[in-house]
Design a protein around this motif. Sequence first.
Motif, PDB file in Angstrom:
ATOM      1  N   UNK A   2       0.854  -1.190   0.000  1.00 26.78           N
ATOM      2  CA  UNK A   2       0.000   0.000   0.000  1.00 26.78           C
ATOM      3  C   UNK A   2       0.885   1.234   0.000  1.00 26.78           C
ATOM      4  N   UNK A   3       0.376   2.342  -0.534  1.00 25.59           N
ATOM      5  CA  UNK A   3       1.242   3.499  -0.755  1.00 25.59           C
ATOM      6  C   UNK A   3       0.416   4.764  -0.926  1.00 25.59           C
ATOM      7  N   UNK A   4       1.102   5.899  -0.887  1.00 30.75           N
ATOM      8  CA  UNK A   4       0.479   7.179  -1.140  1.00 30.75           C
ATOM      9  C   UNK A   4       0.785   7.653  -2.545  1.00 30.75           C
ATOM     10  N   UNK A   5       0.000   8.624  -3.021  1.00 27.33           N
ATOM     11  CA  UNK A   5       0.215   9.214  -4.344  1.00 27.33           C
ATOM     12  C   UNK A   5       0.058  10.723  -4.239  1.00 27.33           C
ATOM     13  N   UNK A   6       0.884  11.441  -4.988  1.00 31.02           N
ATOM     14  CA  UNK A   6       0.794  12.896  -5.043  1.00 31.02           C
ATOM     15  C   UNK A   6       1.055  13.330  -6.470  1.00 31.02           C
ATOM     16  N   UNK A   7       0.305  14.323  -6.961  1.00 28.13           N
ATOM     17  CA  UNK A   7       0.478  14.785  -8.328  1.00 28.13           C
ATOM     18  C   UNK A   7       0.379  16.289  -8.435  1.00 28.13           C
ATOM     19  N   UNK A   8       1.248  16.861  -9.252  1.00 27.36           N
ATOM     20  CA  UNK A   8       1.249  18.299  -9.526  1.00 27.36           C
ATOM     21  C   UNK A   8       0.658  18.570 -10.897  1.00 27.36           C
ATOM     22  N   UNK A   9      -0.267  19.497 -10.992  1.00 32.19           N
ATOM     23  CA  UNK A   9      -0.805  19.962 -12.262  1.00 32.19           C
ATOM     24  C   UNK A   9      -1.388  18.811 -13.075  1.00 32.19           C
ATOM     25  N   UNK A  10      -0.751  18.445 -14.208  1.00 28.58           N
ATOM     26  CA  UNK A  10      -1.244  17.337 -15.014  1.00 28.58           C
ATOM     27  C   UNK A  10      -1.166  16.003 -14.309  1.00 28.58           C
TER      28      UNK A  10
ATOM     29  N   UNK B 119       3.089  26.957  -9.256  1.00 30.20           N
ATOM     30  CA  UNK B 119       4.170  26.166  -8.679  1.00 30.20           C
ATOM     31  C   UNK B 119       4.290  26.379  -7.169  1.00 30.20           C
ATOM     32  N   UNK B 120       3.172  26.578  -6.507  1.00 33.85           N
ATOM     33  CA  UNK B 120       3.160  26.811  -5.062  1.00 33.85           C
ATOM     34  C   UNK B 120       3.784  25.671  -4.278  1.00 33.85           C
ATOM     35  N   UNK B 121       3.856  24.478  -4.863  1.00 36.94           N
ATOM     36  CA  UNK B 121       4.431  23.328  -4.174  1.00 36.94           C
ATOM     37  C   UNK B 121       5.870  23.595  -3.754  1.00 36.94           C
ATOM     38  N   UNK B 122       6.579  24.443  -4.497  1.00 31.27           N
ATOM     39  CA  UNK B 122       7.988  24.727  -4.210  1.00 31.27           C
ATOM     40  C   UNK B 122       8.152  25.333  -2.816  1.00 31.27           C
ATOM     41  N   UNK B 123       7.213  26.184  -2.413  1.00 33.85           N
ATOM     42  CA  UNK B 123       7.312  26.846  -1.113  1.00 33.85           C
ATOM     43  C   UNK B 123       6.497  26.165  -0.020  1.00 33.85           C
ATOM     44  N   UNK B 124       5.850  25.063  -0.341  1.00 32.89           N
ATOM     45  CA  UNK B 124       5.018  24.368   0.648  1.00 32.89           C
ATOM     46  C   UNK B 124       5.325  22.869   0.710  1.00 32.89           C
ATOM     47  N   UNK B 125       6.548  22.503   0.329  1.00 33.67           N
ATOM     48  CA  UNK B 125       6.896  21.080   0.300  1.00 33.67           C
ATOM     49  C   UNK B 125       6.779  20.433   1.673  1.00 33.67           C
ATOM     50  N   UNK B 126       7.302  21.104   2.715  1.00 37.73           N
ATOM     51  CA  UNK B 126       7.264  20.510   4.050  1.00 37.73           C
ATOM     52  C   UNK B 126       5.838  20.323   4.540  1.00 37.73           C
ATOM     53  N   UNK B 127       5.013  21.329   4.313  1.00 41.92           N
ATOM     54  CA  UNK B 127       3.621  21.277   4.755  1.00 41.92           C
ATOM     55  C   UNK B 127       2.879  20.112   4.098  1.00 41.92           C
ATOM     56  N   UNK B 128       3.088  19.949   2.806  1.00 43.96           N
ATOM     57  CA  UNK B 128       2.385  18.911   2.056  1.00 43.96           C
ATOM     58  C   UNK B 128       2.910  17.522   2.395  1.00 43.96           C
ATOM     59  N   UNK B 129       4.227  17.360   2.403  1.00 47.89           N
ATOM     60  CA  UNK B 129       4.812  16.054   2.707  1.00 47.89           C
ATOM     61  C   UNK B 129       4.513  15.649   4.146  1.00 47.89           C
TER      62      UNK B 129
ATOM     63  N   UNK C 275      -3.884  20.954  -9.350  1.00 46.49           N
ATOM     64  CA  UNK C 275      -4.252  19.911 -10.289  1.00 46.49           C
ATOM     65  C   UNK C 275      -5.212  20.314 -11.387  1.00 46.49           C
ATOM     66  N   UNK C 276      -4.976  19.756 -12.569  1.00 51.17           N
ATOM     67  CA  UNK C 276      -5.909  19.921 -13.686  1.00 51.17           C
ATOM     68  C   UNK C 276      -7.191  19.155 -13.386  1.00 51.17           C
ATOM     69  N   UNK C 277      -8.288  19.609 -13.967  1.00 54.36           N
ATOM     70  CA  UNK C 277      -9.576  18.949 -13.783  1.00 54.36           C
ATOM     71  C   UNK C 277     -10.202  18.620 -15.118  1.00 54.36           C
ATOM     72  N   UNK C 278     -11.371  17.996 -15.119  1.00 52.15           N
ATOM     73  CA  UNK C 278     -12.078  17.708 -16.366  1.00 52.15           C
ATOM     74  C   UNK C 278     -12.581  19.002 -16.998  1.00 52.15           C
ATOM     75  N   UNK C 279     -12.970  18.939 -18.240  1.00 48.02           N
ATOM     76  CA  UNK C 279     -13.421  20.137 -18.945  1.00 48.02           C
ATOM     77  C   UNK C 279     -14.594  20.787 -18.220  1.00 48.02           C
ATOM     78  N   UNK C 280     -15.420  19.984 -17.528  1.00 45.43           N
ATOM     79  CA  UNK C 280     -16.573  20.527 -16.804  1.00 45.43           C
ATOM     80  C   UNK C 280     -16.169  21.497 -15.699  1.00 45.43           C
TER      81      UNK C 280
END
Length: 308
Positions: A109-117, A283-293, A141-146
């Motif tokens: 079992x594992x975690x998943x994380x994705x940026x944008x696409x 690219x907000x992930x660059x300044x929030x890596x610790x918070x997210x991880x 993250x990107x979303x569906x056209x809707x």
Amino acid sequence: MSNVSGGQASSSDTDGIAPTEQTMLLRDGRALGYAEYGDAGGAALFYFHGTPGSRLEAGLLAAAATRYHVRLIGVDRPGFGLSDFRPKRRFVDWPDDVAQLADALGIGRFGVIGLSGGGPHVAACARVLGSRIIAAAIVSGAGPIEAHYTPKMGRLRRALIRAGARIGTTLARPMLWWSSATVARTPARFFPRFPDRRVLARPAFRAEFKADMVEAFRHGSRGAAHEYRLFARSWDFAAREIPGHIDLWHGDADRVVPIRVGRYMAAEIKDCNATFFAGEEHLMIVDHTDEIIAALARQMSSSHVSAR
């Protein structure tokens, strides 16, 4: 078939736990590229890059992964980096590639994380792999056209948005070809086209971003062109069908994936904890890596999972 082969480590791979260039053979004979960072003994977290992007993008989170004892694994999607292109791929096809890689690495079992696409690919894994996913995060993250519709929008306007998105993906192909041909030689011509000027002004990040873009286009632009086509249509599953919890992070100054897309996803996913940052860009992930991880590490730790 799950033969895993290693390559030569990068000289800058100071936070990695394995050579940056590694591949495995999937059951259908395709190569899948990946790179490992962080703590080899920690719970596994698979990182899904943006579009375009590559496994090397996970290096942005390497230091945080080490601090929070996370085994971070960046994976090249089909057509990017070391991974072979897969024609007619859908979002729901991606979870099987990830599951095969996890099996080959002895990860249950594992975690998943994705940026944008990478966001839709996180959602697909959460939908398809069910209880095998112990933590999931979508960042910018990107979303569906809707997701680009508004509640009061008429049918004609919605049809025009759909048509415009499809036309846009066709027109994007020459730009992707241009990017793949020039980013390695003259990155100064590429960077000004990206909105996040504040982050790109940092020399260290520019170097990492360049390496990621060069690797993304290692085999040309087919992978990126195919994904842009996927982004211009409805998903092959509904976000409301996702059974588990997802953390969502989005900046309200994002000019690549507008904040309304993040708000749409937060409303559609039944169990979603959304964090919206004022003034933050794509690219907000660059300044929030610790918070997210840190948030993901807590979830994975509470599931009493260890990398095998």
